[in-house]
Enzyme design. Sequence first.
Site, PDB file in Angstrom:
ATOM      1  N   ASP A  51       1.095  -6.539   3.249  1.00 39.17           N
ATOM      2  CA  ASP A  51       1.141  -8.061   2.798  1.00 39.17           C
ATOM      3  C   ASP A  51       1.892  -9.104   2.530  1.00 39.17           C
ATOM      4  O   ASP A  51       0.674 -10.306   1.886  1.00 39.17           O
ATOM      5  CB  ASP A  51      -0.210  -8.371   3.097  1.00 39.17           C
ATOM      6  CG  ASP A  51      -0.417  -7.650   1.470  1.00 39.17           C
ATOM      7  OD1 ASP A  51       0.112  -7.614   0.491  1.00 39.17           O
ATOM      8  OD2 ASP A  51      -1.958  -7.478   0.608  1.00 39.17           O
ATOM      9  N   SER A  52       3.077  -9.143   2.239  1.00 39.24           N
ATOM     10  CA  SER A  52       3.670 -10.218   1.406  1.00 39.24           C
ATOM     11  C   SER A  52       4.134 -10.830   2.241  1.00 39.24           C
ATOM     12  O   SER A  52       4.814 -11.793   2.116  1.00 39.24           O
ATOM     13  CB  SER A  52       5.045  -9.609   0.741  1.00 39.24           C
ATOM     14  OG  SER A  52       5.414  -8.360   0.909  1.00 39.24           O
ATOM     15  N   ASP A  90       0.078  -2.758   4.930  1.00 37.35           N
ATOM     16  CA  ASP A  90      -0.143  -2.552   4.291  1.00 37.35           C
ATOM     17  C   ASP A  90      -2.030  -2.903   4.913  1.00 37.35           C
ATOM     18  O   ASP A  90      -1.998  -3.551   6.043  1.00 37.35           O
ATOM     19  CB  ASP A  90      -0.651  -4.277   3.316  1.00 37.35           C
ATOM     20  CG  ASP A  90       0.433  -3.407   2.357  1.00 37.35           C
ATOM     21  OD1 ASP A  90       0.668  -2.222   1.496  1.00 37.35           O
ATOM     22  OD2 ASP A  90       1.333  -4.508   1.604  1.00 37.35           O
ATOM     23  N   LYS A 120      -1.117   1.725   3.233  1.00 35.15           N
ATOM     24  CA  LYS A 120      -1.081   1.577   1.578  1.00 35.15           C
ATOM     25  C   LYS A 120      -2.534   0.694   1.445  1.00 35.15           C
ATOM     26  O   LYS A 120      -2.710  -0.677   1.925  1.00 35.15           O
ATOM     27  CB  LYS A 120       0.199   0.742   1.595  1.00 35.15           C
ATOM     28  CG  LYS A 120      -0.077   0.168  -0.283  1.00 35.15           C
ATOM     29  CD  LYS A 120       1.944   0.277  -1.117  1.00 35.15           C
ATOM     30  CE  LYS A 120       2.254  -0.611  -0.372  1.00 35.15           C
ATOM     31  NZ  LYS A 120       0.799  -2.097  -1.448  1.00 35.15           N
ATOM     32  N   GLU A 122      -4.622  -1.011  -2.392  1.00 37.24           N
ATOM     33  CA  GLU A 122      -4.202  -1.322  -3.129  1.00 37.24           C
ATOM     34  C   GLU A 122      -5.387  -1.169  -4.285  1.00 37.24           C
ATOM     35  O   GLU A 122      -6.771  -1.429  -3.931  1.00 37.24           O
ATOM     36  CB  GLU A 122      -4.616  -2.292  -4.107  1.00 37.24           C
ATOM     37  CG  GLU A 122      -2.692  -3.482  -3.157  1.00 37.24           C
ATOM     38  CD  GLU A 122      -2.075  -5.046  -3.260  1.00 37.24           C
ATOM     39  OE1 GLU A 122      -3.157  -5.525  -4.238  1.00 37.24           O
ATOM     40  OE2 GLU A 122      -1.842  -6.180  -3.043  1.00 37.24           O
ATOM     41  N   GLU A 189       4.070  -1.228  -9.267  1.00 37.89           N
ATOM     42  CA  GLU A 189       4.010  -2.539  -9.507  1.00 37.89           C
ATOM     43  C   GLU A 189       4.363  -3.386 -11.226  1.00 37.89           C
ATOM     44  O   GLU A 189       3.218  -2.925 -11.584  1.00 37.89           O
ATOM     45  CB  GLU A 189       3.196  -3.279  -8.656  1.00 37.89           C
ATOM     46  CG  GLU A 189       4.099  -4.457  -8.713  1.00 37.89           C
ATOM     47  CD  GLU A 189       4.138  -5.394  -7.621  1.00 37.89           C
ATOM     48  OE1 GLU A 189       2.860  -5.355  -6.548  1.00 37.89           O
ATOM     49  OE2 GLU A 189       4.267  -6.921  -7.541  1.00 37.89           O
TER      50      GLU A 189
HETATM   51  O1  KIV Z   1       2.808  -6.283   0.212  1.00 36.59           O
HETATM   52  C1  KIV Z   1       4.325  -6.234  -0.318  1.00 36.59           C
HETATM   53  O2  KIV Z   1       5.417  -6.773  -0.252  1.00 36.59           O
HETATM   54  C2  KIV Z   1       4.424  -4.667  -1.052  1.00 36.59           C
HETATM   55  C3  KIV Z   1       5.405  -4.748  -1.830  1.00 36.59           C
HETATM   56  C4  KIV Z   1       5.308  -6.045  -3.237  1.00 36.59           C
HETATM   57  C5  KIV Z   1       5.297  -3.068  -2.470  1.00 36.59           C
HETATM   58  O3  KIV Z   1       2.955  -4.159  -1.507  1.00 36.59           O
END
Ligand code: KIV
Length: 271
Positions: A51-52, A90, A120, A122, A189
């Site tokens: 989600d970056s 994510d 994924k 968090e 992280e």
């Molecule tokens: O969203 C993302 O790119 C991430 C990485 C920083 C692991 O979760």
Amino acid sequence: MSTEGKERIITTQRLLEKKQRGEKIAMLTTYDYTMGRIIDSVGMDVVLVGDSAANVMAGYDTTLPMTLDHMIYHAQSVVRAVKKAMVVVDLPFGTYQGNSKEALHSAIRIMKESGADAVKLEGGKEIIESVQRILTAGIPVMGHLGLTPQSINKFGTYAVRATEEAEAEKLVADARLLEEAGCFAVVLEKIPATLGTRVAKELSIPMIGIGAGSGVDGQVLVMHDMLGLSKDFSPRFLRRYASLYDDVKSAFERYVDDVKSGNFPNDKEQY
Ligand code: KIV
């Protein structure tokens, strides 16, 4: 959506075996088809549709605005390109916290509509019910502890996490909970390297670090950062493998010059 021709060389079991053999796991984010094809040709183990994308693709300050539809769009583009690596996506902010039924619905949408291999999430104890429920549907789950960008408004800063004992112990306990629940790996992280090494040693599943030192089982970076596509993000953990900001800017400048001077197209570049 098509998963035809996917060789599925990297599976959750292969990742576990890599950890057992002491072989490091390489993971990188990507968000589009073109980069996905290049990444899949170099022996990458895991591709993360992170989600970056909110930051590097859409220009938001945080990852919070990402929606399930945004993530599915990026995931579909990547899955069309990636045939060998495992594709992890994510779950965005607001689609799994506090409601395990909604979490399962979100994860199922990602898997069904994109053809990805895993999701994924968090967090640790706070989201464990969501993790468990997603796993009951046979969907592989990767955890994410330490600096969890979706909680930036709680942290108030992107500084290193778990430097104090209480937070470090909570992180270790959360990692154990995620492993016991059935997660196949966890991203750690921005935490002290000693803590990263400890968690990787104490747990059986792979710990993939981003700013968690060299003692973990693998590394992940955000693709745009490691390609040097921007100059304004330089955390200590980031190694730049290219300076694409300068290369791309120079290409754009030369194109503008050539068009304006009439140097492009030349005789061979027309019909
Ligand atoms: O969203 C993302 O790119 C991430 C990485 C920083 C692991 O979760």
